[in-house]
Design a protein around this motif. Structure first.
Motif, PDB file in Angstrom:
ATOM      1  N   LYS A  12       0.985  -1.222  -0.068  1.00 57.33           N
ATOM      2  CA  LYS A  12       0.541  -0.325   0.032  1.00 57.33           C
ATOM      3  C   LYS A  12       0.709   1.207   0.053  1.00 57.33           C
ATOM      4  O   LYS A  12       1.826   1.416   0.929  1.00 57.33           O
ATOM      5  N   ILE A  75      -6.587  -3.254   5.357  1.00 56.22           N
ATOM      6  CA  ILE A  75      -6.366  -3.586   4.025  1.00 56.22           C
ATOM      7  C   ILE A  75      -7.184  -5.857   3.692  1.00 56.22           C
ATOM      8  O   ILE A  75      -8.635  -5.266   3.525  1.00 56.22           O
ATOM      9  N   LEU A  76      -7.182  -5.600   5.057  1.00 57.00           N
ATOM     10  CA  LEU A  76      -8.439  -7.169   4.716  1.00 57.00           C
ATOM     11  C   LEU A  76      -9.475  -6.587   5.673  1.00 57.00           C
ATOM     12  O   LEU A  76     -10.945  -7.724   5.230  1.00 57.00           O
ATOM     13  N   ARG A  78     -11.198  -4.165   4.235  1.00 58.85           N
ATOM     14  CA  ARG A  78     -11.722  -3.813   2.585  1.00 58.85           C
ATOM     15  C   ARG A  78     -11.853  -2.509   3.529  1.00 58.85           C
ATOM     16  O   ARG A  78     -12.667  -1.261   2.691  1.00 58.85           O
ATOM     17  N   THR A  80      -9.849  -0.223   2.749  1.00 59.93           N
ATOM     18  CA  THR A  80      -8.750   0.311   1.859  1.00 59.93           C
ATOM     19  C   THR A  80      -8.429  -0.401   1.468  1.00 59.93           C
ATOM     20  O   THR A  80      -8.002  -1.630   1.519  1.00 59.93           O
ATOM     21  N   PRO A  81      -8.142  -0.156   0.206  1.00 56.79           N
ATOM     22  CA  PRO A  81      -7.842  -0.975  -1.395  1.00 56.79           C
ATOM     23  C   PRO A  81      -6.077  -1.290  -1.194  1.00 56.79           C
ATOM     24  O   PRO A  81      -5.357  -0.121  -1.085  1.00 56.79           O
ATOM     25  N   PRO A  82      -5.860  -2.224  -1.029  1.00 62.30           N
ATOM     26  CA  PRO A  82      -4.328  -1.684  -1.255  1.00 62.30           C
ATOM     27  C   PRO A  82      -3.955  -1.184  -2.693  1.00 62.30           C
ATOM     28  O   PRO A  82      -4.283  -1.076  -3.912  1.00 62.30           O
ATOM     29  N   THR A  83      -2.504  -1.523  -2.854  1.00 64.84           N
ATOM     30  CA  THR A  83      -1.697  -0.684  -4.162  1.00 64.84           C
ATOM     31  C   THR A  83      -1.605  -2.007  -5.006  1.00 64.84           C
ATOM     32  O   THR A  83      -1.205  -2.387  -5.905  1.00 64.84           O
ATOM     33  N   GLU A  84      -1.249  -2.846  -4.209  1.00 66.54           N
ATOM     34  CA  GLU A  84      -0.553  -3.758  -4.993  1.00 66.54           C
ATOM     35  C   GLU A  84      -0.785  -5.226  -4.425  1.00 66.54           C
ATOM     36  O   GLU A  84      -0.963  -5.250  -3.432  1.00 66.54           O
ATOM     37  N   GLY A  85      -0.689  -6.071  -4.883  1.00 66.87           N
ATOM     38  CA  GLY A  85      -0.579  -7.927  -4.323  1.00 66.87           C
ATOM     39  C   GLY A  85      -1.944  -8.328  -3.869  1.00 66.87           C
ATOM     40  O   GLY A  85      -3.000  -7.042  -4.546  1.00 66.87           O
ATOM     41  N   SER A  86      -1.838  -8.850  -3.202  1.00 70.95           N
ATOM     42  CA  SER A  86      -3.451  -9.747  -2.995  1.00 70.95           C
ATOM     43  C   SER A  86      -3.624 -10.732  -1.806  1.00 70.95           C
ATOM     44  O   SER A  86      -2.667 -10.641  -0.820  1.00 70.95           O
ATOM     45  N   ALA A  87      -4.849 -10.318  -1.188  1.00 72.85           N
ATOM     46  CA  ALA A  87      -5.619 -11.053  -0.349  1.00 72.85           C
ATOM     47  C   ALA A  87      -6.382 -11.754  -0.565  1.00 72.85           C
ATOM     48  O   ALA A  87      -7.655 -11.471  -1.099  1.00 72.85           O
ATOM     49  N   ILE A  88      -6.216 -13.353   0.340  1.00 73.05           N
ATOM     50  CA  ILE A  88      -8.164 -14.020   0.470  1.00 73.05           C
ATOM     51  C   ILE A  88      -8.332 -14.517   1.644  1.00 73.05           C
ATOM     52  O   ILE A  88      -7.352 -14.853   2.204  1.00 73.05           O
ATOM     53  N   LEU A  89      -9.327 -14.029   1.962  1.00 75.05           N
ATOM     54  CA  LEU A  89     -10.162 -13.966   3.001  1.00 75.05           C
ATOM     55  C   LEU A  89     -11.325 -15.629   2.446  1.00 75.05           C
ATOM     56  O   LEU A  89     -11.875 -15.218   2.261  1.00 75.05           O
TER      57      LEU A  89
ATOM     58  N   ILE B   3     -13.712 -14.119  -0.141  1.00 79.00           N
ATOM     59  CA  ILE B   3     -13.260 -12.554   0.339  1.00 79.00           C
ATOM     60  C   ILE B   3     -11.869 -12.811  -0.447  1.00 79.00           C
ATOM     61  O   ILE B   3     -10.641 -13.055  -0.090  1.00 79.00           O
ATOM     62  N   ILE B   4     -12.116 -11.971  -1.862  1.00 83.19           N
ATOM     63  CA  ILE B   4     -10.170 -11.375  -2.432  1.00 83.19           C
ATOM     64  C   ILE B   4     -10.725 -10.758  -2.625  1.00 83.19           C
ATOM     65  O   ILE B   4     -10.798  -9.653  -2.424  1.00 83.19           O
ATOM     66  N   ILE B   5      -9.004  -9.436  -2.358  1.00 83.66           N
ATOM     67  CA  ILE B   5      -9.047  -8.761  -1.855  1.00 83.66           C
ATOM     68  C   ILE B   5      -7.795  -7.957  -2.439  1.00 83.66           C
ATOM     69  O   ILE B   5      -6.478  -9.079  -2.915  1.00 83.66           O
ATOM     70  N   LYS B   6      -8.029  -7.505  -4.331  1.00 86.64           N
ATOM     71  CA  LYS B   6      -6.984  -6.443  -5.127  1.00 86.64           C
ATOM     72  C   LYS B   6      -7.309  -4.873  -5.045  1.00 86.64           C
ATOM     73  O   LYS B   6      -7.809  -4.721  -4.406  1.00 86.64           O
ATOM     74  N   PRO B   7      -6.033  -4.749  -5.676  1.00 98.14           N
ATOM     75  CA  PRO B   7      -5.915  -3.103  -5.802  1.00 98.14           C
ATOM     76  C   PRO B   7      -7.659  -3.130  -7.005  1.00 98.14           C
ATOM     77  O   PRO B   7      -7.568  -3.654  -7.974  1.00 98.14           O
ATOM     78  N   TYR B 112     -16.536  -1.865   7.258  1.00 94.51           N
ATOM     79  CA  TYR B 112     -17.085  -1.851   5.558  1.00 94.51           C
ATOM     80  C   TYR B 112     -18.340  -2.220   5.526  1.00 94.51           C
ATOM     81  O   TYR B 112     -18.331  -3.518   5.854  1.00 94.51           O
ATOM     82  N   ASN B 266     -12.544   4.372  -3.263  1.00 99.04           N
ATOM     83  CA  ASN B 266     -11.783   3.798  -2.508  1.00 99.04           C
ATOM     84  C   ASN B 266     -11.166   4.625  -1.845  1.00 99.04           C
ATOM     85  O   ASN B 266     -10.502   3.905  -0.983  1.00 99.04           O
TER      86      ASN B 266
END
Lengths: 402, 272
Positions: A12, A75-76, A78, A80-89, B3-7, B112, B266
């Motif tokens: 981020k 970020i987790l 949600r 605020t969104p990340p600027t790169e990469g990903s997270a899966i919950l 839940i997938i969190i991405k830019p 959120y 965002n």
């Protein structure tokens, strides 16, 4: 087993400019017109973070302020969104960045439970079903239909936590909820978190500065430093690393010259042994405070020291005043001697307070930290490594046998 | 559940997510209505009194300058009141929706759920007020012996849908803009006042005779919406070509507003 949380090269970036919370159109027009080239600065709040969490794990997230702990949680969640990469919950997430978000003073306890429960992700029936339980847990039965503005802050906090404690989610994200409230509330909150995660096998991510809470609750910690994971593993190792990092070079603390207080000014605080800067078990420890006094407001004008261990538990409080030593107008050098073989090896912290009668004029907290090392001269050898904050005392023993 | 969190890439409203979180929308609206009526001394009565007072002023005004509705036989009082009720819904909803993000910043930073709920619930709160104030309208109509045609059953929902789209379009646009530029809110009262005069609130649309001006006039969706509302109540003639223009502009404004809101969504938590 599949991890319940997978975070992959998450990052981020904030533009420093956006730290200004809002602009007026005028600002923007003036900025565009101005001839100065503005250089945009970026800060990486989180930099390429990857980790995995398995179901039922309780993970503590530690680090200094600004290390990225809250950003990670946001970020987790949600927010605020990340600027790169990903997270899966993989599961339902309940995130609690604050106790009692959206509480409104005009609404009654009952109404606030419904509203707060709903925005935290509870369904209407679910709230109805758990209402009694929440009310009992918060201990507000009598005040359920009283507007929350008449509640004490403690009651509001208990209510907020009670709602959060009844969230049905596989993944719980907590930020510093234990930072608020009195000791009793903190204990209750901690117990509840432990029992929830133990009984129902929930996964918890818990951000805190309170190492005692982290040690009690979490099996593993993520130690964040400047947006990077510098350690991920066993809690005790992580906490020790964190403590040693934040404890490194604070034997001497110089007060910012702009901090001006009534009556006096503390110039600096330092901790050392008689002979050198490395303090060992067999040294007498000197705590030296240099201060300038402008005015003596009363007889009971004095400096108080508070000694804390590395988990911020208080060990003792002491003042020179009882020894009939008084502050004088002008420059004072106040020294407090801690006897040798009094404290055990480990990290300690000193807070300084200045009181006039019962009013606290000045406080310097969490700034001065020192470490006591073991010494080769010490005859007790291994005993101090067994832990405890006091040096193994010279006790009187007796044995009777037949 | 995964839940997938991405830019974030740009996407239009996530209707599935909105549906899943519908309880939150209900409680947001419910909370604001409760608070509103707990805090005001006059409460419900104010909502009824306010349009009546304005109507009274316009009735006096119309008598003073001999203002006429042309060939229509609808009494001026009830004619102007219908415009004012709808106008009130429009103006209060625009102000509330435009403020909805800034005034809920503390929630946005901590929890959120779809952010569009804030403007939508602000619209619903204003709608609730509108429904309350509409109660006075029914006895007044029977007093003047005016009975609406059967078409109200489908025209009312259509009127509301068009108005809701217009309000959400303008409101969510300003809600997002307001976060970035706090001085935007000072332009709103002016904008709303402007709409008051360029919409047929206290006069009839047939006052305007120039054709090109008429088309421009209907580019303000509120014109078509108010006319449609009155058509269903009083069976006044409807200018279909104009209505079409109003509907098209309503839709354009709606999508533009929502697109801008989604684009800003965002970063809302970072800058509010």
């Amino acid at each position: 087993m599949k991890p319940i949380i997978t975070v992959e090269s998450l990052g981020k970036i904030y533009r420093i400019g956006t730290l200004q919370s809002y602009y007026t159109l005028r600002d923007n027009i003036l900025d565009t017109l101005s001839l100065k080239k503005k250089t945009k600065t970026f800060i990486k709040a989180l930099d390429n973070i990857s980790f995995e969490v398995y179901p039922g794990e309780k993970i503590g997230i530690i680090g200094k302020n600004g290390a990225g702990k809250t950003t990670l949680l946001k970020i987790l969640s949600r927010i605020t969104p990340p600027t790169e990469g990903s997270a899966i919950l993989r599961g339902k997430v309940a995130s609690l960045l604050e106790v009692g978000t959206g509480f409104h003073g005009e609404l009654t306890g009952r109404e606030n439970i419904f509203f707060n429960g709903a925005i935290l992700g509870m369904k209407r029936d679910e709230i109805k079903r758990k209402l009694d339980e929440i009310v009992a847990f918060a201990g507000i039965e009598k005040f359920l239909d009283t507007p929350v503005k008449h509640y004490s802050s403690g009651m509001q906090m208990r209510l907020g936590f009670a709602i959060a404690a009844h969230l049905e989610a596989e993944i719980l994200l907590f930020d510093e909820i234990l930072a608020v409230g009195d000791a009793e509330f903190q204990d209750k909150a901690l117990n509840r978190m432990q029992s929830v995660s133990n009984q129902k096998g929930r996964t918890i991510l818990f951000v805190s500065h309170n190492m005692t809470a982290i040690l009690t609750l979490c099996e593993k910690v993520i130690y964040l430093e400047n947006g990077n994971i510098s350690f991920f593993g066993k809690t005790t190792d992580g906490v020790n690393l964190y403590i040693s990092k934040i404890s490194e070079t604070n034997h001497y603390y110089e007060i910012n010259e702009y901090d001006v207080y009534k009556y006096l000014k503390i110039l600096n605080i330092s901790v050392k042994s008689e002979f050198n800067n490395i303090i060992t078990l067999s040294d007498v420890i000197e705590i030296i405070i240099d201060l300038l006094v402008y005015e003596i407001p009363s007889e009971k004008f004095h400096v108080t020291l508070k000694l804390k261990d590395f988990l911020n538990n208080e060990i003792f409080t002491a003042t020179h005043w009882f020894k009939n030593i008084k502050l004088n107008i002008g420059y004072n050098k106040l020294t407090c001697y801690l006897p040798s073989k009094f404290l055990n090896v480990g990290y300690y912290c000193i807070d300084v307070y200045v009181f006039n009668v019962n009013e606290c004029i000045l406080q310097i907290k969490d700034k001065v930290r020192f470490r006591i090392h073991d010494s080769k001269k010490d005859s007790l050898g291994w005993l101090y490594n067994e832990g405890g904050i006091l040096y193994p005392p010279d006790l009187t023993w007796k044995i009777e046998y037949k | 559940m995964e839940i997938i969190i991405k830019p974030k890439k740009f996407a239009f409203l996530n209707l599935k997510e909105i549906y899943e979180h519908r309880d939150i929308l209900f409680f947001l609206t419910w909370k604001d209505i409760k608070i509103k009526y707990k805090q005001t001394l006059l409460g419900f009565s104010w909502i009824i009194l306010q349009p009546l007072l304005i109507t009274f002023v316009f009735v006096l005004f119309s008598k003073a300058i001999n203002f006429s509705l042309g060939d229509s036989k609808v009494p001026y009082t009830i004619y102007v009141l219908s415009g004012i009720l709808l106008w009130n819904l429009f103006s209060s909803a625009i102000i509330q929706t435009s403020n909805s993000i800034v005034s809920n910043a503390h929630i946005i930073k901590k929890i959120y759920f779809p952010r569009i709920f804030f403007p939508i619930s602000a619209l619903f709160v204003s709608t609730f007020d509108f429904l309350i104030s509409f109660i006075i309208y029914i006895p007044l109509m029977s007093y003047y012996k005016i009975y609406p045609s059967f078409s109200v059953i489908y025209i009312f929902p259509l009127v509301y849908l068009l108005l809701a789209m217009l309000i959400l379009g303008i409101g969510s646009f300003f809600a997002a803009l307001n976060v970035k530029y706090r001085d935007v809110k000072y332009t709103l009262p002016f904008l709303i006042q402007l709409f008051f005069f360029i919409s047929p609130v206290f006069y009839a649309h047939n006052l305007i005779e120039l054709n090109w001006l008429k088309n421009l006039y209907y580019a303000n969706p509120l014109t078509g919406i108010i006319e449609l509302f009155r058509h269903s109540l009083f069976n006044t003639p409807l200018y279909f070509h104009g209505l079409k223009i109003s509907i098209i502009f309503s839709i354009i404004i709606f999508f533009t507003g929502i697109f801008y809101f989604r684009k800003m969504e965002n970063i809302l938590a970072d800058i509010t």
